[in-house]
Scaffold this active site. Structure first.
Site, PDB file in Angstrom:
ATOM      1  N   CYS A 212       0.787  -1.243   0.000  1.00 25.16           N
ATOM      2  CA  CYS A 212       0.000   0.000   0.000  1.00 25.16           C
ATOM      3  C   CYS A 212       0.818   1.293   0.000  1.00 25.16           C
ATOM      4  O   CYS A 212       0.534   2.203  -0.789  1.00 25.16           O
ATOM      5  CB  CYS A 212      -0.986   0.020   1.168  1.00 25.16           C
ATOM      6  SG  CYS A 212      -1.164  -1.483   2.076  1.00 25.16           S
TER       7      CYS A 212
ATOM      8  N   ARG B 254       6.654 -11.492   5.457  1.00 24.08           N
ATOM      9  CA  ARG B 254       6.191 -11.251   6.818  1.00 24.08           C
ATOM     10  C   ARG B 254       6.728 -12.358   7.726  1.00 24.08           C
ATOM     11  O   ARG B 254       6.719 -13.534   7.343  1.00 24.08           O
ATOM     12  CB  ARG B 254       4.660 -11.231   6.882  1.00 24.08           C
ATOM     13  CG  ARG B 254       4.042 -10.132   6.027  1.00 24.08           C
ATOM     14  CD  ARG B 254       2.527 -10.177   6.057  1.00 24.08           C
ATOM     15  NE  ARG B 254       1.956  -9.236   5.109  1.00 24.08           N
ATOM     16  CZ  ARG B 254       0.660  -9.131   4.844  1.00 24.08           C
ATOM     17  NH1 ARG B 254      -0.208  -9.927   5.470  1.00 24.08           N
ATOM     18  NH2 ARG B 254       0.215  -8.260   3.958  1.00 24.08           N
TER      19      ARG B 254
ATOM     20  N   GLN C  86       0.864 -11.237  -3.135  1.00 23.05           N
ATOM     21  CA  GLN C  86      -0.534 -10.785  -3.030  1.00 23.05           C
ATOM     22  C   GLN C  86      -1.028 -10.323  -4.391  1.00 23.05           C
ATOM     23  O   GLN C  86      -0.306  -9.634  -5.118  1.00 23.05           O
ATOM     24  CB  GLN C  86      -0.638  -9.609  -2.070  1.00 23.05           C
ATOM     25  CG  GLN C  86      -0.519  -9.948  -0.603  1.00 23.05           C
ATOM     26  CD  GLN C  86      -0.756  -8.717   0.253  1.00 23.05           C
ATOM     27  OE1 GLN C  86      -0.115  -7.695   0.068  1.00 23.05           O
ATOM     28  NE2 GLN C  86      -1.661  -8.818   1.203  1.00 23.05           N
TER      29      GLN C  86
ATOM     30  N   ASP D 294      -2.754  -7.826  -5.213  1.00 25.14           N
ATOM     31  CA  ASP D 294      -3.128  -6.613  -4.497  1.00 25.14           C
ATOM     32  C   ASP D 294      -3.665  -5.553  -5.460  1.00 25.14           C
ATOM     33  O   ASP D 294      -3.241  -5.481  -6.609  1.00 25.14           O
ATOM     34  CB  ASP D 294      -1.873  -6.064  -3.804  1.00 25.14           C
ATOM     35  CG  ASP D 294      -2.193  -5.369  -2.495  1.00 25.14           C
ATOM     36  OD1 ASP D 294      -3.367  -5.264  -2.157  1.00 25.14           O
ATOM     37  OD2 ASP D 294      -1.243  -4.934  -1.831  1.00 25.14           O
TER      38      ASP D 294
ATOM     39  N   HIS E 290      -5.411  -1.269  -5.237  1.00 26.99           N
ATOM     40  CA  HIS E 290      -5.941  -0.147  -4.467  1.00 26.99           C
ATOM     41  C   HIS E 290      -6.818   0.697  -5.377  1.00 26.99           C
ATOM     42  O   HIS E 290      -6.414   1.063  -6.488  1.00 26.99           O
ATOM     43  CB  HIS E 290      -4.798   0.679  -3.874  1.00 26.99           C
ATOM     44  CG  HIS E 290      -4.033  -0.070  -2.833  1.00 26.99           C
ATOM     45  ND1 HIS E 290      -2.922  -0.821  -3.132  1.00 26.99           N
ATOM     46  CD2 HIS E 290      -4.262  -0.242  -1.501  1.00 26.99           C
ATOM     47  CE1 HIS E 290      -2.478  -1.410  -2.018  1.00 26.99           C
ATOM     48  NE2 HIS E 290      -3.272  -1.068  -1.027  1.00 26.99           N
TER      49      HIS E 290
ATOM     50  N   LYS F 247     -14.885  -3.789   6.248  1.00 22.05           N
ATOM     51  CA  LYS F 247     -14.417  -4.647   5.155  1.00 22.05           C
ATOM     52  C   LYS F 247     -15.413  -5.757   4.853  1.00 22.05           C
ATOM     53  O   LYS F 247     -16.313  -6.059   5.646  1.00 22.05           O
ATOM     54  CB  LYS F 247     -13.063  -5.271   5.506  1.00 22.05           C
ATOM     55  CG  LYS F 247     -13.105  -6.212   6.703  1.00 22.05           C
ATOM     56  CD  LYS F 247     -11.758  -6.908   6.920  1.00 22.05           C
ATOM     57  CE  LYS F 247     -11.812  -7.830   8.135  1.00 22.05           C
ATOM     58  NZ  LYS F 247     -10.600  -8.661   8.253  1.00 22.05           N
TER      59      LYS F 247
ATOM     60  N   HIS G 262      -8.432  -1.037  -0.148  1.00 22.02           N
ATOM     61  CA  HIS G 262      -7.514  -2.154  -0.403  1.00 22.02           C
ATOM     62  C   HIS G 262      -8.351  -3.319  -0.921  1.00 22.02           C
ATOM     63  O   HIS G 262      -9.477  -3.530  -0.470  1.00 22.02           O
ATOM     64  CB  HIS G 262      -6.830  -2.624   0.879  1.00 22.02           C
ATOM     65  CG  HIS G 262      -6.066  -1.579   1.612  1.00 22.02           C
ATOM     66  ND1 HIS G 262      -4.726  -1.360   1.408  1.00 22.02           N
ATOM     67  CD2 HIS G 262      -6.444  -0.698   2.555  1.00 22.02           C
ATOM     68  CE1 HIS G 262      -4.314  -0.390   2.214  1.00 22.02           C
ATOM     69  NE2 HIS G 262      -5.343   0.028   2.918  1.00 22.02           N
TER      70      HIS G 262
END
Length: 586
Positions: free
Chosen positions: A282, A311, A329, A331, A333, A413, A459
């Site tokens: 992000c 992570r 991911q 991912d 946005h 979410k 996200h």
């Protein structure tokens, strides 16, 4: 929760105490941890000291539990003082630790005594509830399942305890059905399938939780990624790429160094600055946004990235592809104005369902997580965002549950879990509002009145991570991936060497149509080569010889169908083409 579910919870909780009572009879010096209920059963953690414990204890304990159940045991709850609790558990260090916590939190301390007539056979620090009498527990509806190591309170700095897992149901039939599901799940274990099908491996000695993709697994991943990219480009997304590391300043502003540091790897020094390998994408996407002044006319922006992140996960929770330390991911946005936000949410939910269905998942469990107590951001934004999420779910006509207060502190979410062939839920898609980072990074756009405004940022991940999603796919299909995802789609087996030329002609024709084909012209017997192809879970096997060469009719042996079908190559190619999904604009 209905009455039947509540009663089953009481049965499971009671069995955990009875198991602990049996353990205390076998090992009088055992130290007790905790014994909660879990999905499908219960467990209890024990410190056996220097005693050697193995799986052989399970059958012995099962017999003891059944013998105890014959005695119609009772459970008696009692509220006790802090001093009395300490006296009761004076030789139980783990219980004393829990008692101290209850005292600090000023919570009442309750115990449950397990009684065999007037004789107390076990006492535990417990809030309950339990069954009134063990008469309601069927002796053939429970089973002790396995042993595992478990750090006390999940902290690897604490002692390692032995955890004994048990299963418990209302009836013997329910238990037997669940055991059959477990056996089927073992056959579908992605870790075993990954090794059998030569898809991926782990090398603990060089870094646990890191995936090595083999050629066949890597090919499947490329197919997944290509479908993902094409679908995103057709549906209004732009693809971005961002660095794998960022200076510590970036993570300070984002808040990761304050709130997520324990999941980040140690910094590396470059020149005079500290850099961290990224746990999330992000902050990088925000930096792209801030490279120029944005107008309301530029919005919405939809930026997607297959971004690999790292992570730190504790060794005890690593689990094949499902819980790793390095993963990619899918991912994205979405950055939009308040007016655009409702339609963007609807589009992204529809897109999520479309992607999941494209890979063969059609049964979903959807959860709407709402504002928690520690939320940031103004109430109007929370209300508008939550309403938009709920409206989008309702328009999809899919059932959902509300997880009240379950949202992150920075926004509400939607979580989408897919159900596989065994009915198990897998966490995949997340659509998450963020009222935190736009403020921290001072994201702005110029509205139609020429004034700076803060945009909404959403996200979004559809597969969640490629690794976890791939693991779920393998277990859903038991390794027999659909034709379009199979690394080898067609295997040609010439009956003897003199038909190799014909086999290679067929291979060339299939490859002209972009199919993935292999020929097995080894010296093994035909039956052995067919068996090898079946073990590899090849979608189509073609055995060819003189008759096939003369007639042009191919014997199509389909993986899921024992019946062999005859057809010419053109018809077969057309059937294969129809099985390859093409990304579409929604």
């Amino acid at each position: 929760m209905n009455k039947n579910e509540k009663n089953l919870e009481k049965i499971r909780h009671s069995l955990s105490h009875i198991m602990a009572a049996a353990v205390s009879q076998l090992y009088p010096n055992v130290k007790f941890g905790i014994g909660p209920i879990i999905e499908n059963g219960f467990y209890y953690d024990f410190d056996f000291g220097k005693e050697k414990i193995d799986e052989s204890i399970l059958l012995k304990l099962e017999k003891m539990i059944r013998d105890l159940l014959n005695n119609d045991l009772k459970f008696k709850k009692e509220l006790v003082t802090y001093a009395k609790a300490k006296k009761i558990f004076q030789n139980q260090p783990y219980k004393l630790e829990l008692i101290e916590e209850l005292k600090k939190q000023k919570k009442p301390i309750s115990i449950y005594r397990t009684l065999n007539g007037k004789q107390e056979i076990f006492v535990d620090l417990c809030a309950g509830p339990h069954v009134a009498s063990t008469k309601v527990i069927k002796k053939d509806a429970f089973k002790l399942e396995r042993l595992a190591g478990a750090y006390w309170r999940g902290d690897e700095k604490n002692p390692m305890l032995i955890r004994i897992y048990g299963l418990a149901f209302n009836t013997k039939t329910e238990l037997e059905n669940y055991l059959k599901t477990l056996e089927e799940a073992k056959k579908r274990d992605h870790r075993i399938l990954g090794q059998q099908l030569d898809l991926f491996s782990f090398h603990e000695e060089f870094g646990p939780g890191l995936v090595y993709w083999h050629p066949k697994g890597g090919l499947i991943r490329v197919i997944m990624e290509n479908f993902w990219r094409e679908a995103h480009l057709k549906n209004g997304y732009d693809i971005v790429f961002t660095p794998h590391v960022g200076k510590s300043d970036l993570w300070k502003i984002s808040g990761h160094l304050n709130f997520y540091r324990e999941n980040m790897y140690s910094p590396m020094k470059i020149d005079e600055d500290e850099y961290f390998i990224k746990p999330m994408n992000c902050p990088f996407h925000i930096q792209i946004y801030k490279t120029k002044i944005r107008s309301y006319k530029d919005l919405p922006l939809r930026w997607a990235e297959l971004g690999t992140v790292y992570r730190y996960e504790k060794a005890g929770v690593l689990h094949g592809l499902l819980r790793v330390r390095g993963f990619t991911q899918d991912d994205a946005h979405l950055i939009c104005t308040p007016e655009q936000m409702p339609s963007e949410i609807k589009k992204v939910l529809d897109f999520s369902i479309y992607i999941l269905r494209s890979f063969g998942f059609n049964d979903f469990a959807i959860y709407l997580s709402t504002k928690p107590k520690d939320a940031i951001g103004n109430n109007k934004k929370w209300d508008d965002a939550t309403k938009a999420l709920e409206k989008a779910i309702k328009s999809s006509k899919l059932p959902y549950k509300v997880d009240k207060g379950g949202g992150a502190f920075y926004g509400p979410k939607i979580d989408i879990k897919v159900k596989d062939a065994l009915g198990r839920e897998w966490q995949c898609s997340t659509i998450q509002f963020d009222f935190n980072m736009p403020e921290k990074f001072e994201m702005r756009y110029i509205d139609k009145n020429g004034k700076p405004q803060q945009p909404y940022m959403i996200h979004r991940a559809l597969m969640g991570s490629l690794e976890r999603f791939f693991g779920a796919l393998l277990e859903h299909y038991a390794g027999a991936l659909p034709f379009w995802l199979a690394p080898i789609q067609i295997k040609i087996l010439p009956v003897s060497d003199k038909f190799n030329h014909f086999a290679y002609q067929l291979k060339e024709k299939f490859e002209e149509n972009n199919f993935r084909v292999e020929i097995d012209d080894s010296n093994e017997t035909i039956s052995k080569r067919i068996r090898n192809a079946e073990i590899e879970k090849i979608p189509y096997i073609l055995v060819v010889g003189q008759k096939e060469m003369d007639s042009g009719q191919l014997p199509i042996r389909e993986r899921s169908n024992p019946e062999i079908k005859l057809m010419n190559i053109e018809n077969f190619i057309e059937i294969c083409k129809q099985q390859i999904p093409k990304p579409k604009k929604l």
